[in-house]
Design a protein around this motif. Sequence first.
Motif, PDB file in Angstrom:
ATOM      1  N   GLY A 125      -6.917  -0.241  10.445  1.00 44.49           N
ATOM      2  CA  GLY A 125      -6.383  -1.537  10.050  1.00 44.49           C
ATOM      3  C   GLY A 125      -4.923  -1.681  10.461  1.00 44.49           C
ATOM      4  O   GLY A 125      -4.312  -0.754  11.006  1.00 44.49           O
TER       5      GLY A 125
ATOM      6  N   ILE B 275      -8.659  -4.849   9.210  1.00 47.55           N
ATOM      7  CA  ILE B 275      -9.617  -4.686   8.111  1.00 47.55           C
ATOM      8  C   ILE B 275      -9.625  -5.999   7.336  1.00 47.55           C
ATOM      9  O   ILE B 275      -8.583  -6.420   6.810  1.00 47.55           O
TER      10      ILE B 275
ATOM     11  N   ASN C 138      -8.563  -3.791  15.325  1.00 44.34           N
ATOM     12  CA  ASN C 138      -8.399  -2.791  14.264  1.00 44.34           C
ATOM     13  C   ASN C 138      -8.168  -3.399  12.879  1.00 44.34           C
ATOM     14  O   ASN C 138      -7.910  -2.690  11.918  1.00 44.34           O
TER      15      ASN C 138
ATOM     16  N   TYR D 127       0.877  -1.169   0.000  1.00 47.39           N
ATOM     17  CA  TYR D 127       0.000   0.000   0.000  1.00 47.39           C
ATOM     18  C   TYR D 127       0.917   1.222   0.000  1.00 47.39           C
ATOM     19  O   TYR D 127       1.833   1.317   0.820  1.00 47.39           O
TER      20      TYR D 127
END
Length: 139
Positions: A63, A87, A85, A34
């Motif tokens: 996430g 995702i 947390n 990412y």
Amino acid sequence: MAVLEGESNMIARYSTVVCLLSSAFNYFYWTGFYLVDFKKHNELVIGPYQGTLGCLRIPFGKGVCGLSAETKKTFIVSDVHNFENHIACDINSQSEIVVPVLDKNSNLLAVLDIDSTELDAFDEIDKSGLENICSLLIT
Ligand code: SME
């Protein structure tokens, strides 16, 4: 890393690392980067990856990827179902490691996210190896 020698384009470098990692390790179910979207405020956008469909954008702080981006630290999550947390992009993912990619001035460029369908798939050896690979990515 020999295969990256002479190539300064970061997408080419990220893609090559994803390919090498995902073909080398059977327990890497989803392997990808990412990237920091510098046009937005504190947001990651999907980069080169191999695996099932990933979420397109992740805000910093959300996430495991967003936590790694926010803190510039590596996170190992041995059971994603016990990590509030997390995702869930794919229900098959059971454990995860996320490593930040920092430039020479410690600015965040991206995070490397690897998911496994096995619980507790990642340990300190993965952490140090992947952190080393991420440091070699920087030109
Ligand atoms: N599980 C990640 C989201 C990305 S996908 O796994 C591809 C997270 O919690 O940040």
